[in-house]
Write a protein that holds these residues in place. Structure first.
Motif, mmCIF file in Angstrom:
data_model
loop_
_atom_site.group_PDB
_atom_site.id
_atom_site.type_symbol
_atom_site.label_atom_id
_atom_site.label_comp_id
_atom_site.label_asym_id
_atom_site.label_seq_id
_atom_site.Cartn_x
_atom_site.Cartn_y
_atom_site.Cartn_z
ATOM 1 N N ALA A 36 -4.614 8.898 -10.162
ATOM 2 C CA ALA A 36 -3.938 8.290 -11.310
ATOM 3 C C ALA A 36 -3.487 6.857 -11.047
ATOM 4 O O ALA A 36 -2.958 6.198 -11.944
ATOM 5 C CB ALA A 36 -2.737 9.140 -11.710
ATOM 6 N N GLY A 37 -3.662 6.364 -9.826
ATOM 7 C CA GLY A 37 -3.257 5.009 -9.508
ATOM 8 C C GLY A 37 -1.804 4.867 -9.114
ATOM 9 O O GLY A 37 -1.301 3.746 -8.996
ATOM 10 N N GLU A 38 -1.129 5.991 -8.865
ATOM 11 C CA GLU A 38 0.268 5.944 -8.443
ATOM 12 C C GLU A 38 0.400 5.774 -6.939
ATOM 13 O O GLU A 38 1.488 5.538 -6.418
ATOM 14 C CB GLU A 38 0.985 7.212 -8.902
ATOM 15 N N LEU A 39 -0.708 5.908 -6.231
ATOM 16 C CA LEU A 39 -0.809 5.640 -4.801
ATOM 17 C C LEU A 39 -2.055 4.804 -4.562
ATOM 18 O O LEU A 39 -2.990 4.828 -5.375
ATOM 19 C CB LEU A 39 -0.939 6.949 -4.001
ATOM 20 N N VAL A 98 -8.343 13.129 7.030
ATOM 21 C CA VAL A 98 -8.896 11.829 6.650
ATOM 22 C C VAL A 98 -7.879 10.999 5.870
ATOM 23 O O VAL A 98 -6.924 11.529 5.299
ATOM 24 C CB VAL A 98 -10.164 11.986 5.785
ATOM 25 N N ILE A 99 -8.099 9.692 5.862
ATOM 26 C CA ILE A 99 -7.435 8.797 4.917
ATOM 27 C C ILE A 99 -8.338 8.703 3.699
ATOM 28 O O ILE A 99 -9.545 8.465 3.833
ATOM 29 C CB ILE A 99 -7.220 7.398 5.518
ATOM 30 N N ALA A 100 -7.760 8.909 2.520
ATOM 31 C CA ALA A 100 -8.540 8.857 1.285
ATOM 32 C C ALA A 100 -8.017 7.742 0.385
ATOM 33 O O ALA A 100 -6.816 7.454 0.362
ATOM 34 C CB ALA A 100 -8.476 10.192 0.552
ATOM 35 N N VAL A 101 -8.930 7.132 -0.361
ATOM 36 C CA VAL A 101 -8.588 6.093 -1.330
ATOM 37 C C VAL A 101 -9.445 6.322 -2.573
ATOM 38 O O VAL A 101 -10.386 7.117 -2.564
ATOM 39 C CB VAL A 101 -8.845 4.668 -0.784
ATOM 40 N N VAL A 137 0.862 -1.182 0.000
ATOM 41 C CA VAL A 137 0.000 0.000 0.000
ATOM 42 C C VAL A 137 0.897 1.231 0.000
ATOM 43 O O VAL A 137 1.589 1.516 0.983
ATOM 44 C CB VAL A 137 -0.942 0.016 1.223
ATOM 45 N N ARG A 138 0.880 1.947 -1.106
ATOM 46 C CA ARG A 138 1.633 3.198 -1.212
ATOM 47 C C ARG A 138 0.726 4.324 -0.729
ATOM 48 O O ARG A 138 -0.350 4.539 -1.296
ATOM 49 C CB ARG A 138 2.061 3.446 -2.655
ATOM 50 N N ILE A 139 1.166 5.015 0.310
ATOM 51 C CA ILE A 139 0.324 6.062 0.889
ATOM 52 C C ILE A 139 1.068 7.390 0.884
ATOM 53 O O ILE A 139 2.198 7.490 1.345
ATOM 54 C CB ILE A 139 -0.144 5.675 2.312
ATOM 55 N N GLY A 140 0.435 8.407 0.327
ATOM 56 C CA GLY A 140 1.027 9.735 0.279
ATOM 57 C C GLY A 140 0.726 10.502 1.551
ATOM 58 O O GLY A 140 -0.361 10.374 2.132
ATOM 59 N N ALA A 141 1.688 11.305 1.998
ATOM 60 C CA ALA A 141 1.505 12.086 3.225
ATOM 61 C C ALA A 141 2.329 13.355 3.151
ATOM 62 O O ALA A 141 3.341 13.414 2.446
ATOM 63 C CB ALA A 141 1.914 11.269 4.445
ATOM 64 N N ALA A 175 1.943 -4.264 9.283
ATOM 65 C CA ALA A 175 2.824 -5.326 8.771
ATOM 66 C C ALA A 175 2.444 -6.673 9.361
ATOM 67 O O ALA A 175 2.540 -7.712 8.698
ATOM 68 C CB ALA A 175 4.282 -4.995 9.081
ATOM 69 N N LYS A 176 1.986 -6.670 10.608
ATOM 70 C CA LYS A 176 1.564 -7.916 11.258
ATOM 71 C C LYS A 176 0.348 -8.523 10.576
ATOM 72 O O LYS A 176 0.048 -9.701 10.759
ATOM 73 C CB LYS A 176 1.242 -7.648 12.731
ATOM 74 N N GLN A 177 -0.361 -7.687 9.793
ATOM 75 C CA GLN A 177 -1.567 -8.156 9.114
ATOM 76 C C GLN A 177 -1.372 -8.231 7.598
ATOM 77 O O GLN A 177 -2.340 -8.223 6.842
ATOM 78 C CB GLN A 177 -2.735 -7.242 9.463
ATOM 79 N N GLY A 178 -0.099 -8.283 7.178
ATOM 80 C CA GLY A 178 0.193 -8.531 5.774
ATOM 81 C C GLY A 178 0.208 -7.331 4.876
ATOM 82 O O GLY A 178 0.152 -7.461 3.651
ATOM 83 N N ILE A 179 0.293 -6.116 5.449
ATOM 84 C CA ILE A 179 0.351 -4.911 4.627
ATOM 85 C C ILE A 179 1.745 -4.302 4.693
ATOM 86 O O ILE A 179 2.261 -4.015 5.775
ATOM 87 C CB ILE A 179 -0.694 -3.870 5.075
ATOM 88 N N ASP A 180 2.338 -4.122 3.533
ATOM 89 C CA ASP A 180 3.634 -3.468 3.415
ATOM 90 C C ASP A 180 3.371 -2.007 3.077
ATOM 91 O O ASP A 180 3.105 -1.666 1.927
ATOM 92 C CB ASP A 180 4.461 -4.144 2.322
ATOM 93 N N LEU A 181 3.421 -1.154 4.089
ATOM 94 C CA LEU A 181 3.062 0.255 3.920
ATOM 95 C C LEU A 181 4.262 1.056 3.427
ATOM 96 O O LEU A 181 5.286 1.138 4.104
ATOM 97 C CB LEU A 181 2.561 0.820 5.252
ATOM 98 N N LYS A 182 4.133 1.640 2.249
ATOM 99 C CA LYS A 182 5.180 2.469 1.655
ATOM 100 C C LYS A 182 4.754 3.930 1.769
ATOM 101 O O LYS A 182 3.774 4.351 1.139
ATOM 102 C CB LYS A 182 5.389 2.117 0.184
ATOM 103 N N ILE A 183 5.460 4.700 2.588
ATOM 104 C CA ILE A 183 5.092 6.098 2.827
ATOM 105 C C ILE A 183 5.850 6.993 1.849
ATOM 106 O O ILE A 183 7.075 6.974 1.783
ATOM 107 C CB ILE A 183 5.413 6.494 4.279
ATOM 108 N N ILE A 184 5.099 7.793 1.101
ATOM 109 C CA ILE A 184 5.678 8.701 0.113
ATOM 110 C C ILE A 184 5.295 10.122 0.501
ATOM 111 O O ILE A 184 4.105 10.454 0.577
ATOM 112 C CB ILE A 184 5.175 8.373 -1.305
#
Length: 266
Positions: A76-79, A225-228, A32-36, A53-62
């Motif tokens: 655009a699907g880049e995050l 908020v967290i947005a998707v 999951v690529r997340i912008g901040a 990470a314990k629940q299988g998510i590799d969080l990539k902070i950009i």
């Protein structure tokens, strides 16, 4: 067959065997690529990484230094997600740019405050006093809404999130509201009875955020908020991400790390 060729064949065979042996593990790691924005948002997400990470998510902070690109990149699907904006800002972006983006969970608030160098409480502010607010519609409107929420003024019905001084219809204390650049509001404290100051500018000016004589509700409309993307909102990783953010561990981190300058909004 040469030694080099045999070694290459053996390496390829081993790689294939490894790939076949661990397909389940690969499927468990959802990237999951997340912008901040830099600062509190990014710091909180760093604290979140080991929880998801314990629940299988590799969080990539950009990190992004402006407020425009994170929504462009998400749409655009880049995050896969972003965490930097409040709901009114997101609503305006969706309306103006047609993004298919939705909020899926509350995060934190940077409560705007009314500060004074002359008075220790709002009750001490005299009638006819001069109050400085920001001269941009978003922040100035936010300050007027804060004054309305506290029962100090009344605004026209239907003004939305960007009212101006001309929209004040009731002002019992006969306050004089002046508009100045947001970054200059801390400097205005010597010349006015009180000033509306954004938390980031208060911190930069070494003003303690908890010293505000009026302050926004941490669960008000400006909670971030967290947005998707709308197409992703019901995917399992979204719920996992939001639930992890809303844990006692993250709330305790926010309280300890930011000392009241940033508040948990959930």
């Amino acid at each position: 067959m040469s030694i080099i060729t045999r070694r290459a064949a053996l390496a390829a065979s081993a790689a294939l065997a490894l790939t076949l042996a661990v397909p389940a593990l690969a499927q468990q790691n959802q990237v999951v690529r997340i912008g901040a924005s830099p600062g509190p948002h990014a710091e909180i997400l760093e604290k979140l990484k080991p929880l998801v990470a314990k629940q299988g998510i590799d969080l990539k902070i950009i990190e992004f230094s402006d407020y425009v690109v994170p929504n462009q990149a998400l749409d655009a699907g880049e995050l896969e997600a972003n965490s930097f904006q409040n709901q009114p800002y997101l609503d305006n972006q969706v309306k103006d740019r047609g993004y298919k983006i939705v909020s899926v969970g509350l995060t934190v608030n940077f409560p705007l405050g009314i500060y004074s160098a002359k008075y220790k409480s709002w009750g001490e502010v005299p009638d006819g006093a001069t109050i400085a607010i920001q001269n941009d519609p978003t922040n100035g409107g936010r300050s007027l809404l804060l004054l309305q929420d506290k029962g100090i003024i009344k605004l026209k019905d239907g003004v939305g999130f960007k009212p101006g001084p001309a929209d004040i219809v009731s002002n019992p204390k006969k306050l004089k509201v002046i508009e100045i650049e947001a970054a200059q509001t801390p400097r205005s404290l010597a010349d006015v009875a009180a000033a509306a100051i954004n938390t980031n500018y208060a911190v930069d000016a070494k003003i303690e955020p908890t010293s505000a004589i009026l302050r926004e509700d941490p669960k008000g409309p400006y909670v971030n908020v967290i947005a998707v993307r709308a197409a992703d909102k019901d995917k399992p990783w979204v719920k996992t991400l939001v639930d992890a953010y809303h844990t006692p561990e993250i709330k305790a981190f926010v309280a300890e790390r930011f000392k009241g300058a940033v508040l948990a909004g959930w």
